[in-house]
Design an enzyme around this catalytic site. Structure first.
Site, short mmCIF file in Angstrom:
data_model
loop_
_atom_site.label_atom_id
_atom_site.label_comp_id
_atom_site.label_asym_id
_atom_site.label_seq_id
_atom_site.Cartn_x
_atom_site.Cartn_y
_atom_site.Cartn_z
N CYS A 69 0.83 -1.21 0.00
CA CYS A 69 0.00 0.00 0.00
C CYS A 69 0.87 1.27 0.00
O CYS A 69 1.89 1.35 0.69
CB CYS A 69 -0.91 0.00 1.23
SG CYS A 69 -1.99 1.42 1.28
N CYS A 72 0.82 4.61 6.93
CA CYS A 72 0.20 4.44 8.26
C CYS A 72 1.17 3.68 9.19
O CYS A 72 1.55 2.53 8.89
CB CYS A 72 -1.11 3.68 8.13
SG CYS A 72 -2.19 4.38 6.86
N CYS A 88 0.52 0.01 10.31
CA CYS A 88 0.03 -0.98 9.35
C CYS A 88 1.13 -1.84 8.72
O CYS A 88 2.04 -1.33 8.06
CB CYS A 88 -0.78 -0.31 8.25
SG CYS A 88 -1.57 -1.54 7.18
N CYS A 116 -16.72 -9.03 5.45
CA CYS A 116 -15.99 -7.78 5.20
C CYS A 116 -14.75 -8.07 4.36
O CYS A 116 -14.03 -9.02 4.65
CB CYS A 116 -15.53 -7.15 6.51
SG CYS A 116 -16.82 -7.06 7.75
N CYS A 130 -19.45 -5.71 3.65
CA CYS A 130 -18.72 -4.49 3.96
C CYS A 130 -17.40 -4.53 3.20
O CYS A 130 -16.79 -5.59 3.08
CB CYS A 130 -18.46 -4.42 5.46
SG CYS A 130 -17.57 -2.92 5.96
N CYS A 134 -19.19 2.41 8.65
CA CYS A 134 -18.47 1.66 9.68
C CYS A 134 -17.20 2.45 9.93
O CYS A 134 -16.33 2.54 9.06
CB CYS A 134 -18.15 0.25 9.17
SG CYS A 134 -17.07 -0.66 10.30
N ARG A 137 -17.93 -2.75 17.63
CA ARG A 137 -17.22 -4.00 17.29
C ARG A 137 -15.86 -4.07 17.99
O ARG A 137 -14.99 -3.24 17.77
CB ARG A 137 -17.04 -4.10 15.76
CG ARG A 137 -16.40 -5.42 15.32
CD ARG A 137 -16.49 -5.63 13.81
NE ARG A 137 -17.88 -5.57 13.38
CZ ARG A 137 -18.37 -4.63 12.58
NH1 ARG A 137 -17.59 -3.71 12.09
NH2 ARG A 137 -19.65 -4.63 12.26
N1 SAM Z 1 -6.47 0.63 3.16
C1 SAM Z 1 -7.74 0.86 3.68
C2 SAM Z 1 -7.79 1.95 4.72
O1 SAM Z 1 -6.79 2.19 5.37
O2 SAM Z 1 -8.86 2.54 4.90
C3 SAM Z 1 -8.40 -0.38 4.23
C4 SAM Z 1 -7.60 -1.41 4.99
S1 SAM Z 1 -6.88 -0.86 6.53
C5 SAM Z 1 -5.83 -2.22 6.93
C6 SAM Z 1 -8.27 -0.91 7.67
C7 SAM Z 1 -8.05 -0.52 9.11
O3 SAM Z 1 -7.38 -1.55 9.80
C8 SAM Z 1 -7.20 0.70 9.39
O4 SAM Z 1 -7.89 1.89 9.23
C9 SAM Z 1 -6.85 0.48 10.86
O5 SAM Z 1 -7.81 1.08 11.69
C10 SAM Z 1 -6.90 -1.03 11.01
N2 SAM Z 1 -5.56 -1.57 11.27
C11 SAM Z 1 -4.58 -1.78 10.38
N3 SAM Z 1 -3.47 -2.28 10.96
C12 SAM Z 1 -3.75 -2.39 12.28
C13 SAM Z 1 -2.99 -2.81 13.41
N4 SAM Z 1 -1.74 -3.20 13.30
N5 SAM Z 1 -3.58 -2.80 14.61
C14 SAM Z 1 -4.88 -2.38 14.73
N6 SAM Z 1 -5.64 -1.96 13.70
C15 SAM Z 1 -5.08 -1.94 12.49
FE1 SF4 Z 2 -2.69 1.21 3.43
FE2 SF4 Z 2 -2.60 -0.04 5.75
FE3 SF4 Z 2 -2.88 2.58 5.68
FE4 SF4 Z 2 -4.91 0.99 4.86
S1 SF4 Z 2 -4.09 1.16 6.92
S2 SF4 Z 2 -4.16 2.84 3.85
S3 SF4 Z 2 -3.73 -0.69 3.98
S4 SF4 Z 2 -1.10 1.44 4.94
#
Ligand code: SAM
Ligand code: SF4
Ligand code: DTB
Length: 335
Positions: free
Chosen positions: A67, A71, A74, A113, A145, A205, A277
């Site tokens: 990606c 973040c 992530c 989802c 979702c 959500c 949730r």
């Molecule tokens: N890329 C899209 C986005 O960021 O909206 C969708 C997938 S992203 C992985 C969805 C959500 O997963 C993120 O907004 C975050 O809240 C949650 N998430 C991702 N990594 C995480 C982690 N290590 N611990 C807890 N929540 C996490």
């Molecule tokens: Fe990309 Fe992970 Fe951020 Fe979603 S949370 S936008 S998958 S880096």
């Protein structure tokens, strides 16, 4: 006599009406209440507005890794890929996704989802494929979702036409703390996508993560943004950071389970009608800690062996826990 309009106010306690004018101070004060007083208040709101069902939502990563966003939490960000070792995979095929959805249905989930590690949804064959996945899952009689990153107005409309139930797009933290965690987009971008989703008639959500180094004030500020939306999000995921090795937040200490209880309780009090949730981080909770979260108003979980890239609780254990707590699994829609 004419029937009075349905009033969401409790006859003895008007404080339990559905409100959209919460302040950060009020929410911070709730987060700081003596724990059992807070849980009691949340349970009171819960009994007034909710039943004893738990929604089981199964999660599938339809497009993993690579990606463009950075973040900090992530594991799927390309910025941390060398250290996390999570490779970029192609978008799954419709048939394999539907096979997973069928398995989730057989296991008892009522919502399916699908998550994609995209910065934003882009028009073209891949978006068409996601639309076909949504149509397929709906045909199975499951709520659907997706979470695909930023969405434009016309894309939200297409997903709505395909029968999408809800779109997940988290705020993650407070507006003030956001740029410490993510630099490649800002809060305004998130709010814009949420607006497109709402206007297309799709359920929202939207929730966040605790345990990223934020203050209590940040947690309150995030909850305020959610609780002043009108309408409130229909579902609110409460995640505890899964501190994945190789991410910038890998060294964060684990979240105290009672902090999650507090977040569930305040989400319940401020958003009485939402499904709260209990999401990432649940595999670190004892059955008893989860029981407290349910007592505090959580009424949905991710169900199935995996979240997106990390492990989730065992499904049979979850079914046994729900039974032991005297809760009921939300029924699947009849097809
Ligand atoms: N890329 C899209 C986005 O960021 O909206 C969708 C997938 S992203 C992985 C969805 C959500 O997963 C993120 O907004 C975050 O809240 C949650 N998430 C991702 N990594 C995480 C982690 N290590 N611990 C807890 N929540 C996490
Ligand atoms: Fe990309 Fe992970 Fe951020 Fe979603 S949370 S936008 S998958 S880096
Ligand atoms: C949400 O709030 N949590 C889910 C779902 N929405 C998409 C994702 C949690 C991901 C946890 C880390 C992982 O498994 O990669």
């Amino acid at each position: 006599m004419p029937t009075p309009a349905k009033d969401q106010t409790h006859p003895q306690n008007p404080a339990h009406a559905v409100r959209h004018d919460w302040t950060v101070e009020e929410i911070e004060a709730l987060l700081q209440k003596p724990l059992l007083d807070l849980v009691f208040e949340a349970q009171t709101v819960h009994r007034q507005h909710q039943d004893n069902t738990v929604q089981l939502a199964s999660l599938l990563s339809i497009k993993t890794g690579g990606c463009a966003e950075d973040c900090g939490y992530c594991p799927q960000s390309a910025h941390h890929a060398k250290k996390t070792g999570i490779a970029k995979e192609p978008l799954m095929e419709v048939d394999s996704v539907l096979a997973k959805a069928r398995m989730a249905k057989e296991a008892g989930a009522s919502r399916f989802c699908m998550g994609a590690a995209w910065r934003e949804a882009r028009d073209g064959e891949e978006f068409d494929r996601v639309v076909a996945m949504v149509e397929g899952v709906r045909t199975l009689g499951l709520e659907t979702c997706v979470t695909l990153g930023m969405l434009k107005e016309h894309q939200a409309k297409r997903l709505a036409e395909a029968g999408l139930t809800a779109y997940n797009h988290n705020l993650d933290t407070s507006p003030e703390f956001y740029n410490e965690i993510i630099t490649t987009r800002d809060y305004k971008d998130r709010l814009e996508t949420l607006q497109h989703v709402r206007e297309a008639g799709i359920s929202v959500c939207c929730g966040g993560i605790i345990g990223m180094g934020e203050t209590l004030r940040d947690r309150a500020a995030m909850l305020r943004v959610l609780a002043t939306m009108n309408p409130h999000p229909e579902s609110v995921p409460v995640n505890a950071l899964v501190a994945v090795k190789g991410t910038p937040l890998e060294e964060q200490p684990p979240v105290d389970p009672l902090e999650l209880v507090r977040m569930c309780a305040v989400a319940r009090i401020t958003m009485p009608l939402a499904r709260v949730r209990l999401s990432a981080g649940r595999s670190n909770l004892s059955r008893e800690a989860q029981a407290l979260c349910f007592m505090a108003g959580a009424n949905s979980i991710f169900y199935g062996e995996k979240l997106l890239t990390t492990a989730n609780n065992d499904a049979a254990d979850d079914r046994a826990m729900i039974e032991e707590l005297g809760l009921r699994v939300e029924a699947q829609a009849i097809t």
